[in-house]
Design a protein around this motif. Structure first.
Motif, PDB file in Angstrom:
ATOM      1  N   PHE A 171       0.986  -0.957  -0.463  1.00 46.11           N
ATOM      2  CA  PHE A 171      -0.189  -0.194   0.158  1.00 46.11           C
ATOM      3  C   PHE A 171       1.294   1.379  -0.197  1.00 46.11           C
ATOM      4  N   PRO A 172       0.320   2.198  -0.453  1.00 50.07           N
ATOM      5  CA  PRO A 172       0.758   3.788  -1.009  1.00 50.07           C
ATOM      6  C   PRO A 172       1.218   4.263   0.641  1.00 50.07           C
ATOM      7  N   VAL A 173       1.498   4.568   1.785  1.00 49.84           N
ATOM      8  CA  VAL A 173       2.088   5.323   3.098  1.00 49.84           C
ATOM      9  C   VAL A 173       1.786   6.933   2.290  1.00 49.84           C
ATOM     10  N   THR A 174       1.176   7.487   3.514  1.00 51.30           N
ATOM     11  CA  THR A 174       0.914   8.773   3.024  1.00 51.30           C
ATOM     12  C   THR A 174       2.624   8.996   4.289  1.00 51.30           C
ATOM     13  N   ASP A 175       2.849  10.786   3.992  1.00 49.54           N
ATOM     14  CA  ASP A 175       3.944  11.132   4.837  1.00 49.54           C
ATOM     15  C   ASP A 175       3.178  11.498   6.341  1.00 49.54           C
ATOM     16  N   HIS A 178      -3.273  12.005   8.883  1.00 49.99           N
ATOM     17  CA  HIS A 178      -4.868  12.529   8.575  1.00 49.99           C
ATOM     18  C   HIS A 178      -6.598  12.325   9.701  1.00 49.99           C
ATOM     19  N   GLY A 179      -5.088  12.785  10.834  1.00 46.82           N
ATOM     20  CA  GLY A 179      -6.863  12.892  12.174  1.00 46.82           C
ATOM     21  C   GLY A 179      -6.338  10.983  12.786  1.00 46.82           C
ATOM     22  N   ALA A 180      -7.803  10.465  12.868  1.00 44.20           N
ATOM     23  CA  ALA A 180      -7.345   9.088  12.916  1.00 44.20           C
ATOM     24  C   ALA A 180      -7.700   8.317  11.664  1.00 44.20           C
ATOM     25  N   LYS A 181      -7.529   9.044  10.199  1.00 47.90           N
ATOM     26  CA  LYS A 181      -7.923   7.956   9.669  1.00 47.90           C
ATOM     27  C   LYS A 181      -6.934   6.692   9.331  1.00 47.90           C
ATOM     28  N   SER A 182      -7.322   6.203   8.741  1.00 49.17           N
ATOM     29  CA  SER A 182      -6.658   4.719   8.420  1.00 49.17           C
ATOM     30  C   SER A 182      -6.325   4.936   6.771  1.00 49.17           C
ATOM     31  N   LYS A 189      -5.889   9.124  -5.741  1.00 44.75           N
ATOM     32  CA  LYS A 189      -5.273   7.786  -5.794  1.00 44.75           C
ATOM     33  C   LYS A 189      -5.644   7.254  -4.245  1.00 44.75           C
ATOM     34  N   ARG A 190      -5.558   6.055  -3.361  1.00 46.11           N
ATOM     35  CA  ARG A 190      -5.916   5.523  -2.266  1.00 46.11           C
ATOM     36  C   ARG A 190      -4.997   5.646  -1.929  1.00 46.11           C
ATOM     37  N   PHE A 191      -4.722   6.310  -0.371  1.00 48.81           N
ATOM     38  CA  PHE A 191      -3.840   6.211   0.344  1.00 48.81           C
ATOM     39  C   PHE A 191      -3.970   5.859   1.541  1.00 48.81           C
ATOM     40  N   VAL A 192      -2.892   4.747   2.432  1.00 47.18           N
ATOM     41  CA  VAL A 192      -3.285   4.360   4.222  1.00 47.18           C
ATOM     42  C   VAL A 192      -2.457   5.236   4.581  1.00 47.18           C
ATOM     43  N   THR A 193      -2.715   5.865   6.017  1.00 45.54           N
ATOM     44  CA  THR A 193      -1.594   6.650   6.356  1.00 45.54           C
ATOM     45  C   THR A 193      -1.149   5.783   6.753  1.00 45.54           C
ATOM     46  N   MET A 199      -1.200   0.715  14.057  1.00 43.18           N
ATOM     47  CA  MET A 199      -1.932  -0.769  14.396  1.00 43.18           C
ATOM     48  C   MET A 199      -1.569  -2.035  14.305  1.00 43.18           C
ATOM     49  N   ILE A 200      -1.084  -1.958  12.525  1.00 40.87           N
ATOM     50  CA  ILE A 200      -0.464  -3.498  11.739  1.00 40.87           C
ATOM     51  C   ILE A 200       0.686  -3.702  13.001  1.00 40.87           C
TER      52      ILE A 200
END
Length: 336
Positions: A171-175, A178-182, A189-193, A199-200
């Motif tokens: 998954f591409p990860v943001t730097d 973004h609050g509590a968003k995962s 484009k969809r990213f994971v935070t 959490m993982i």
């Protein structure tokens, strides 16, 4: 101990309800968990575990209730080791304090699912191969020696495990958070935070500790239902214990010694039970040996006594060290 399917379903349903209550009450408005709030929740979860143990006593007898309480206390005390790693992970990922509770909640749900799989595999192995107790016992004795020699590892630096690295590759990860968003959508484009990654990290890091805690509890009870529920209650109370103890963890200077004694004791208990029911042909011709075994009453007494002595001794030493430090600093300040 025969546990009907409805009891399993009711127990798992009850655990889900407790998680949901925790999520909607504590995390409805993200905030930094206070010591008082954490203390009340720790008390609540301990009360839930006691009530569950009392129900086992009422329906199945004192023997199984004793096994549950021994397993729960052992798992809860061993889980303190997890807290050091959780602190390191939170620091490494710079998790905002107002979101740490959510991270721990989801991470521990992941950990409980993984432990459930581990428990199921362990139960099948024990049922089919009695000699597994030899392996569990020797492994616990070795782990106890390692823990006594190296301590809890609170000064270690966090190294991402294989699962966390794989998640980053997939998954591409943001730097930034973004609050509590995962998950977020940026420029179509969809990213994971980093929230999702941490959490993982929390959930998979717990599996490392399950490698010694699961064999330890199987040394106290062979009932998968009791093993699972003791782990579940210990993990549920672990989140709030994280906020309650905080900096106090470093004051428990003898905790690693106490946990090493408990693991070593359970390891010896497992080896004795394995000898008592021996089937290996190269030991006494495959016949059982007449060796003493350790009952659950003795096990529970030893576990509780070691934890009490360890905690008291740690606090006494810490207080003396603080007193000696202030005595040394005071004359120096007067001289200036």
């Amino acid at each position: 101990m025969v546990v009907p399917a409805w009891a399993w379903l009711a127990t798992i349903g009850g655990l889900i309800v407790l998680f949901a209550i925790d999520l909607f009450i504590v995390d409805r408005k993200p905030h930094e968990v206070t010591v008082g709030e954490a203390g009340r929740w720790v008390g609540f979860y301990i009360a839930c575990a006691i009530a569950f143990g009392a129900a086992i006593w009422a329906f199945s007898g004192a023997q199984y209730a004793g096994e549950f309480f021994a397993g729960y206390i052992t798992e809860y005390s061993l889980s303190v080791d997890n807290l050091f790693i959780f602190l390191i992970i939170m620091s490494a990922f710079s998790v905002p304090k107002i979101h740490q509770h959510r991270v721990l909640l989801v991470g521990i749900v992941i950990a409980l699912v993984m432990r459930g799989i581990f428990i199921a595999v362990g139960a099948v192995a024990i049922a089919k191969f009695s000699w597994v107790f030899y392996l569990f016992g020797l492994f616990l004795v070795y782990t106890a020696w390692q823990l006594a020699r190296t301590g809890m590892g609170e000064d270690e630096e966090y190294q991402e495990n294989a699962m966390t690295k794989l998640t980053r590759r997939v998954f591409p990860v943001t730097d930034n958070y973004h609050g509590a968003k995962s998950f977020v959508k940026l420029d179509g484009k969809r990213f994971v935070t980093p929230m999702f990654i941490v959490m993982i990290a929390i959930g998979t890091a717990d599996l490392l500790f399950a490698v010694d805690s699961i064999p330890a509890i199987f040394g106290l009870t062979k009932e998968p239902f009791l093993v699972f529920t003791a782990n579940a209650f210990a993990l549920m109370g672990l989140r709030q214990l994280y906020f309650l103890l905080g900096g106090l963890l470093k004051k428990l200077v003898y905790l690693s010694v106490g946990l090493a004694v408990i693991l070593g004791f359970i390891g010896v208990k497992l080896v004795l039970e394995a000898l008592h029911t021996n089937t290996l042909p190269f030991i006494n011709g495959g016949e059982a040996l007449s060796v003493p075994t350790i009952g659950i009453e003795v096990s529970l007494s030893v576990i509780v006594s070691v934890l009490v002595i360890t905690t008291v001794a740690s606090l006494i030493k810490t207080r003396r060290d603080d007193s000696n430090s202030s005595d040394i600093t005071e004359p120096a300040e007067q001289k200036l």
